[in-house]
Write a protein that holds these residues in place. Structure first.
Motif, short mmCIF file in Angstrom:
data_model
loop_
_atom_site.label_atom_id
_atom_site.label_comp_id
_atom_site.label_asym_id
_atom_site.label_seq_id
_atom_site.Cartn_x
_atom_site.Cartn_y
_atom_site.Cartn_z
N GLN A 26 0.42 13.89 -0.02
CA GLN A 26 -0.70 14.83 0.08
C GLN A 26 -1.93 14.11 0.64
O GLN A 26 -2.85 13.77 -0.09
CB GLN A 26 -1.01 15.42 -1.29
N THR A 34 -4.08 2.07 -5.57
CA THR A 34 -3.28 1.37 -4.57
C THR A 34 -4.14 0.49 -3.67
O THR A 34 -3.69 -0.51 -3.13
CB THR A 34 -2.41 2.34 -3.73
N PHE A 35 -5.43 0.86 -3.53
CA PHE A 35 -6.31 0.01 -2.73
C PHE A 35 -7.04 -1.02 -3.59
O PHE A 35 -7.96 -1.68 -3.13
CB PHE A 35 -7.30 0.86 -1.94
N LYS A 57 -5.39 15.24 -0.23
CA LYS A 57 -5.93 14.92 -1.54
C LYS A 57 -6.21 13.44 -1.68
O LYS A 57 -6.86 13.00 -2.62
CB LYS A 57 -4.97 15.38 -2.64
N SER A 58 -5.66 12.66 -0.77
CA SER A 58 -5.83 11.22 -0.85
C SER A 58 -7.05 10.75 -0.06
O SER A 58 -7.65 9.73 -0.36
CB SER A 58 -4.57 10.53 -0.32
N LEU A 59 -7.43 11.53 0.96
CA LEU A 59 -8.66 11.20 1.72
C LEU A 59 -9.86 11.71 0.93
O LEU A 59 -9.78 12.70 0.22
CB LEU A 59 -8.62 11.85 3.10
N ASP A 76 -7.97 15.26 -9.19
CA ASP A 76 -6.60 15.18 -8.72
C ASP A 76 -6.05 13.77 -8.94
O ASP A 76 -6.70 12.78 -8.62
CB ASP A 76 -6.53 15.53 -7.23
N THR A 126 -3.86 12.24 -7.34
CA THR A 126 -3.71 11.49 -6.09
C THR A 126 -4.94 10.64 -5.79
O THR A 126 -4.82 9.51 -5.32
CB THR A 126 -3.46 12.47 -4.92
N LEU A 127 -6.13 11.18 -6.08
CA LEU A 127 -7.37 10.43 -5.81
C LEU A 127 -7.40 9.14 -6.64
O LEU A 127 -7.76 8.08 -6.14
CB LEU A 127 -8.59 11.28 -6.17
N PHE A 133 0.34 8.49 0.55
CA PHE A 133 0.70 9.68 -0.21
C PHE A 133 1.14 10.84 0.67
O PHE A 133 0.68 11.00 1.79
CB PHE A 133 -0.48 10.12 -1.07
N THR A 178 -4.91 6.72 -5.38
CA THR A 178 -5.40 6.13 -4.13
C THR A 178 -6.32 4.95 -4.45
O THR A 178 -6.20 3.87 -3.86
CB THR A 178 -6.18 7.18 -3.32
N VAL A 230 0.83 -1.20 0.00
CA VAL A 230 0.00 0.00 0.00
C VAL A 230 0.87 1.25 0.00
O VAL A 230 1.91 1.30 0.65
CB VAL A 230 -0.97 0.02 1.21
N TYR A 231 0.43 2.23 -0.76
CA TYR A 231 1.16 3.48 -0.94
C TYR A 231 0.52 4.56 -0.09
O TYR A 231 -0.69 4.78 -0.15
CB TYR A 231 1.05 3.86 -2.41
#
Lengths: 268, 278
Positions: free
Chosen positions: A90, B179-180, A93-95, B170, B172-173, A88, B176, A85-86
């Motif tokens: 930020q 990665t999951f 921005k990841s939540l 974004d 990153t989203l 981040f 994310t 698992v990565y």
């Protein structure tokens, strides 16, 4: 099998070239080779913009390398493996801002056909680990930066990874929070028996947390050297930083990085 | 003491704190907007009653209200308004669904984007009323035509905003989700859709007023029902009070629809920063 002897996580001769064809090609990573043992904490230290995140995203299977391969537990990584698992840099921005803290963690359970009750229980368990049991119903944007990164850590752990990839996870929080989070991650690493790859430009952080430190050069990035930290565990936020070995290592690494940076300036 | 004197001396605050407080408080509430409207309507009433404006086309505001009241009560106006709103909402729904669908698909698939978007770009620059006459030849003058042109007008803002929202997501989203190990469908449902929702509703809000406009224009150009048609008939019949009554009912409907929309948007986007300002 040769892979079994080669280590747990192998980064073999990884190259990454951007652009090309008609534009000018930039080599971000050049022949990166690293071996990571199971249960090890490896820090990858390098200046900003040296392609550290690119390397970590290749390891995570999030982007492809131009050449070379990443092998996890004998299997080549071509897509994000479930046991990796990565996390981040930020976190904000990841939540997912439309989900509560609990629902953010629940994201990793939802596709596994678990009952709602069970999901809630598991979420509570992981939020408890990062000290956020009382914030289940909050939204991420109602929390401080450090707390948000804790949510992201809880969510990452909830996916039950064997390998955690940390992309400068503490660079956006204040100094005191950073120290707290470093200790929290070290604690979770030891308790869960994780293997961690940490990307950072913070020498202090790398020395404090890692077993080994790989130093990357600036673009095109290569592995300049790998050093053992040789510091006792468990590490203590104050005590470890006062050990002669800590000070010596930090001194050497900072000197090395500074020297290189100045050499670069003369060249330019 | 006159207000003018106080104002010029710049000591209004000192000399009449009560007055300042009263007007200050009023100015800071929604009521101040309503007061301006009420004053203008009063001006209308007085100008007609006192004979400042003498014309058959300038009835008293009260007469218009009576006409609206009678029309709604007898069901005549209510039915006309209802048929307009029905078509408007049908066209609006169709346009929103298509706009969101195309926005999501073209926003996330480059090949389809290259193939389809040029066509959409041409369509959305066309003024919708311009294609009513040729469309009549194909779709007739009934509901199909009117709903279709409303849909055509609603589609572009919803599409453009949804498309932009997906494009502006974004990185990153999406990483994310990756990665999951979220599936493509889950990524769309749990990440892309909610993340794009603020942009979508922004487009839908613009489209709402366009839908009402196109509903009325469509009825003015063709067909025998709806407020647009009624307005034209009343104009020919020189029944100014009924004409104005229809306009007022239309304005009220538009206002209510907008309020309902904002209420729904607020509920759906309670987590979004734009909703936390007030």
């Amino acid at each position: 099998m040769t892979e079994a002897t080669a280590g747990y996580l192998s980064i073999r001769d990884v190259n990454k070239v951007y652009g090309g064809q008609h534009g000018e090609a930039t080599t971000a990573l050049k022949s990166i080779t690293l071996e990571v043992k199971q249960g090890e904490f490896l820090a990858i230290l390098g200046p900003s913009g040296c392609g550290k995140s690119t390397l970590l995203q290749i390891v995570a299977g999030l982007i492809n390398s131009t050449a070379g391969e990443v092998v996890l537990n004998g299997k080549a990584v071509t897509a994000p493996p479930p046991e990796m698992v990565y996390l981040f840099q930020q976190y904000s921005k990841s939540l997912l801002p439309w989900r509560t803290v609990e629902q953010n963690v629940a994201l990793v359970f939802e596709s596994r056909g678990m009952k709602k009750r069970e999901i809630e229980e598991r979420c509570g368990e992981y939020l408890g680990m990062v000290g956020l049991a009382g914030f289940r119903k909050h939204y991420p944007w109602q929390l401080s930066g450090g707390m948000q990164q804790r949510v992201a850590i809880a969510r990452a752990l909830a996916a039950q990874p064997r390998v955690l990839l940390l992309d400068e996870p503490f660079s956006a929080v204040d100094a005191l929070t950073r120290i707290e989070l470093q200790s929290l991650v070290l604690d979770l690493w030891a308790r869960q028996g994780l293997t961690i790859l940490l990307i950072t430009h913070d020498v202090d952080e790398a020395v404090f947390m890692a077993d080994r430190i790989a130093v990357l050069s600036s673009r095109p990035s290569t592995v300049e050297m790998v050093v053992d930290t040789d510091l006792p565990r468990p590490r203590d936020a104050m005590g470890t930083r006062e050990l002669p070995r800590f000070l010596q290592l930090r001194h050497e690494l900072v000197e090395h990085l500074l020297h290189r940076q100045n050499a670069g300036r003369v060249d330019a | 003491m006159s207000i003018a004197a106080s104002l010029t001396s710049g000591e209004l605050t000192v000399k009449s704190p009560v007055r300042r407080k009263l007007f200050g408080d009023l100015a800071r509430t929604r009521l101040s907007g309503a007061i301006l409207i009420a004053l203008l309507l009063l001006l209308w009433e007085v100008s007609a009653a006192r004979g400042w404006i003498v014309s058959d086309n300038w009835p008293r505001f009260s007469a218009v209200l009576v006409a609206a009241y009678r029309g709604l009560l007898s069901g005549e106006l209510a039915e006309i308004l209802g048929s307009t709103l029905y078509r408007m909402l049908a066209g609006y729904a169709a346009g929103c669904i298509l706009g969101v669908l195309f926005g999501l698909v073209l926003g996330s698939n480059r090949v389809l984007d290259w193939i389809i978007r040029p066509l959409i770009e041409i369509q959305r620059t066309l003024p919708s009323p311009a294609i009513i006459p040729p469309l009549i030849l194909f779709l007739g003058v009934d509901d199909t035509l009117k709903i279709f042109i409303i849909m055509l007008a609603v589609f572009p803002p919803v599409f453009v905003n949804t498309y932009g929202g997906v494009r502006g997501l974004d990185e990153t989203l999406l990483l994310t989700a990756k990665t999951f190990g979220l599936s493509r469908f889950d990524t769309l449902r749990k990440i892309v859709l909610p993340a794009t929702l603020p942009a979508m509703t922004a487009g839908m809000r613009i489209a709402l007023s366009l839908a009402l406009i196109m509903a009325v224009i469509g009825e003015m150009i063709s067909g025998a029902s709806g407020v647009g048609n009624y307005l034209m008939s009343m104009q020919y019949a020189m029944r100014a009070d009924s004409m104005y009554a229809a306009v007022i009912c239309l304005a009220a409907s538009g206002y209510i629809l907008n309020r309902v929309f904002l209420r729904l948007e607020r509920a759906a986007l309670h987590w979004h920063h734009s909703m936390q300002a007030e």
